[in-house]
Design a protein around this motif. Structure first.
Motif, PDB file in Angstrom:
ATOM      1  N   ILE A  93      32.337  41.839  17.243  1.00  0.00           N
ATOM      2  CA  ILE A  93      31.139  41.457  18.109  1.00  0.00           C
ATOM      3  C   ILE A  93      31.624  41.701  19.753  1.00  0.00           C
ATOM      4  O   ILE A  93      32.411  40.802  20.057  1.00  0.00           O
ATOM      5  CB  ILE A  93      30.578  40.189  17.597  1.00  0.00           C
TER       6      ILE A  93
ATOM      7  N   GLY B 124      35.090  40.657  13.241  1.00  0.00           N
ATOM      8  CA  GLY B 124      33.438  41.107  13.127  1.00  0.00           C
ATOM      9  C   GLY B 124      33.255  42.186  14.208  1.00  0.00           C
ATOM     10  O   GLY B 124      31.971  43.001  14.072  1.00  0.00           O
TER      11      GLY B 124
ATOM     12  N   GLN C   5      26.972  38.398  12.251  1.00  0.00           N
ATOM     13  CA  GLN C   5      26.664  39.443  13.203  1.00  0.00           C
ATOM     14  C   GLN C   5      25.317  39.580  13.307  1.00  0.00           C
ATOM     15  O   GLN C   5      24.917  40.031  14.323  1.00  0.00           O
ATOM     16  CB  GLN C   5      27.495  40.661  12.523  1.00  0.00           C
TER      17      GLN C   5
END
Length: 281
Positions: free
Chosen positions: A14, A12, A71
């Motif tokens: 992140i 993702g 997210q």
């Protein structure tokens, strides 16, 4: 554990906020806990989290979701700690401290069991460090466009390390057959998701991620306050210094927790934080 991949660039993409010292860790499940029924975070609860951070607390998210599907909430909360895929991956300040997934050969073993028991065309998803893969009919069931790094696959030549596998398992008989065929896995239905079952390694749990998180944060486990509502949260709430169950949570989680607060459609989290963290004697 294979920690070769850098999840700040995967799972993702992140990144957690910059490091700061913390005197306590507040750890929140998302769905059914920090998220309201319409999948939003109450501004009052969000402000309470920010107030706790200013008071020296670390903030963490512990979710069954793939990192990409969390997210938007990570951007809002800016957690110091992020546990995703039911506990198969844990990060502190964007660095992996715990990872417990399936090697490619084991992924194919799980696929083979699913296809044998549930059918060759069983709908499945797979969480990986590279993204979230799915095999639905693309014209019939498109993925949520809000999810990051979601990729269609037929899974025939799939050769990636997997954090979590999910499958449509229609009958209890098939669930029991899968559990017998995969004794090293934890297989359970998601609350509110009819027939969708998550498959992880039996050791990949939110609770098992707590010890390496404590080591990375310089905390003892009694300094963790964990909030949850569902079976995946149960052992985490038992192990944490204080386990807080949501009023909408399943009865087993409420029984295991130290305290039960209001449901997730209220500002019960903020009320608890103000009373027991921010203004505690």
């Amino acid at each position: 554990m294979d920690l070769s991949a850098d999840p700040s660039q995967t799972a993702g993409g992140i990144r957690a906020p910059r490091s700061h010292s913390m005197n306590r860790l507040l750890l929140f499940d998302l769905d059914g806990t920090l998220l309201r029924p319409k999948k939003t975070i109450s501004p009052t609860n969000l402000q309470a989290l920010d107030d706790c951070r200013r008071a020296g607390c670390g903030i963490g998210i512990a979710t069954a979701r793939y990192a990409g599907s969390a997210q938007a909430y990570v951007c809002q909360v800016q957690p110091d700690v992020l546990i995703t895929s039911c506990g198969a991956l844990a990060q502190v300040q964007g660095k992996t401290v715990y990872q417990d997934g399936f090697a490619p050969g084991d992924v194919q073993r799980v696929f083979a069991c699913i296809r044998h028991i549930c059918g060759a065309n069983t709908e499945m998803t797979v969480d990986t460090l590279q993204g979230h893969f799915w095999n639905y009919d693309r014209n019939q069931r498109p993925p949520d466009p809000a999810w990051a790094k979601i990729i269609w696959s037929d899974f025939r030549d799939f050769s990636l390390y997997a954090l979590k596998i999910c499958a449509q398992v229609p009958t209890d008989k098939q669930v029991k057959a899968l559990q017998a065929a995969l004794p090293d896995c934890d297989i359970r239905c998601f609350s509110g998701e009819e027939n969708w079952h998550k498959i992880t390694k039996s050791t990949a749990t939110k609770a098992n991620a707590l010890a390496p998180i404590c080591a990375a944060c310089g905390l003892t486990i009694d300094r963790i306050t964990a909030f949850g509502d569902d079976f995946a949260d149960l052992e985490m709430l038992r192990l944490a210094g204080t386990g807080v169950a949501m009023g909408n949570g399943v009865s087993a989680v409420q029984a295991a927790a130290d305290v039960t607060i209001g449901p997730n459609d209220t500002d019960a989290i903020a009320a608890y934080l103000h009373t027991h963290i921010l203004h505690a004697e």
